[in-house]
Design a protein around this motif. Sequence first.
Motif, short mmCIF file in Angstrom:
data_model
loop_
_atom_site.label_atom_id
_atom_site.label_comp_id
_atom_site.label_asym_id
_atom_site.label_seq_id
_atom_site.Cartn_x
_atom_site.Cartn_y
_atom_site.Cartn_z
N GLY A 118 4.39 38.51 29.51
CA GLY A 118 4.53 39.80 29.61
C GLY A 118 5.75 40.15 28.79
N SER A 119 6.57 39.21 28.47
CA SER A 119 7.73 39.25 27.36
C SER A 119 7.07 39.58 25.94
N ILE A 120 6.18 38.69 25.67
CA ILE A 120 5.60 38.34 24.45
C ILE A 120 4.88 39.79 24.03
N ILE A 121 3.81 40.20 25.12
CA ILE A 121 3.28 41.38 24.75
C ILE A 121 4.19 42.50 24.83
N GLY A 122 5.25 42.43 25.57
CA GLY A 122 5.85 43.87 25.75
C GLY A 122 7.10 43.90 24.48
N ASP A 123 7.28 42.86 23.62
CA ASP A 123 8.07 42.87 22.58
C ASP A 123 8.05 44.48 21.74
N PRO A 124 6.71 44.60 21.22
CA PRO A 124 6.82 46.09 20.58
C PRO A 124 7.06 47.00 21.30
N PHE A 125 7.00 47.27 22.44
CA PHE A 125 7.49 48.36 23.28
C PHE A 125 9.05 48.30 23.28
N GLY A 129 11.69 50.90 21.33
CA GLY A 129 12.24 51.76 22.29
C GLY A 129 11.12 52.81 23.03
N ILE A 130 9.85 52.29 23.24
CA ILE A 130 8.75 53.06 23.77
C ILE A 130 8.94 53.07 25.23
N ALA A 131 8.98 52.10 25.86
CA ALA A 131 8.82 51.97 27.38
C ALA A 131 9.79 50.81 27.88
N ASP A 132 10.31 50.95 29.11
CA ASP A 132 11.01 49.72 29.66
C ASP A 132 10.71 49.79 31.29
N GLY A 133 10.92 48.73 31.85
CA GLY A 133 11.22 48.35 33.15
C GLY A 133 9.41 48.74 33.65
N THR A 134 9.23 49.38 34.81
CA THR A 134 8.04 49.40 35.42
C THR A 134 6.98 49.88 34.60
#
Length: 359
Positions: A118-125, A129-134
């Motif tokens: 989840g952290s690897i795929i979420g790195d671009p966000f 600074g596009i999305a965080d949290g839920t």
Amino acid sequence: MSGPEPDVLVRVEGVYKHFPIKQGIVFKKEVARVHAVDGVDLLVRRGETLGVVGESGCGKSTLARCITGLHRVTEGRILFEGADITRLSRAGMKAFRRDVQMIFQDPYGSLNPRRRVGSIIGDPFAIHGIADGTDRKTRVQALMELVGLNPEHYNRFPAEFSGGQRQRIGVARALALRPKLIVCDEPVSALDVSIQAQVINLLDDLQNELGLTYVFIAHDLSIVRHVSDRVAVMYLGRIAEQADAEELYGRPRHPYTNALLSAASVADPDLAERRQRIVLTGDVPSPIDPPPGCRFHPRCPKAQPVCISDEPWLVTRQGDPPDHLTACHFPVDPGEDLAREHAVIEQESTEPALPEADS
């Protein structure tokens, strides 16, 4: 200077990438250079897949990294939607990376084993600074589902996935920011054949669904033919031939392309048995000291003195469609038996001369 061309996403103009070789302990001195990419002109149209093929060490991956901005070019320029990316500032490069992503060859080495998927795929966000949290978690799970992974495996580590699943993780990470161009650097070469087909079908479905443009780097000609609209053949840092995929596979004009196709696997055993294999003699020259003129002339069955002295231009030869470009002084004619010609040359070069009979 003309404006941007609507149907052209990327234009590569006279790109060189040389890596210096230095010696010394305290004071390092450059003693030579590796000519990884040596004067490449290329264009990638929107919505297409451009396949780039060639032997290992020909410069395919280096060219891919230049297009994505991972390598600074030594000379030349790369235009993305008409803008020169070779001179972008740090902030400009960050914005550019939202539109261009890369899928790497090794699904085992390209993922950090100490971080959860989840952290690897979420790195671009996070980086942009596009999305965080839920919101970020929701987006990541949607990406996992899009590429055929179970969203519930969000908190697992890469070691808990198979090779094909790890490559899907890499695909999901590349898709996170909805890029316009994805460079696939041999994305299936490390996978089993059955898994290769699954990943290729996934990439094809994603291209149709999201309107993606691909640069597909590979050395397997059968895979390249299946996925590509156009194909560029590289040899020792330069483009040897470039054409529509069916045109190139049906009417190869460069002797190197002809040799590659003769060695490609064929599903039909009868066709494979009838086909003559062109075995090239000699080794690939060193990119540190490439030969003059045509880079392929030391191994070419059609080489003439002009091939040594003059570098051939990548142009359309007589009788070819405008998009079929070949860098060869003596291109192969359709139907020419190059395998027989090569066998005769090889025999003449290896067999000792017989003594002349006494008169």
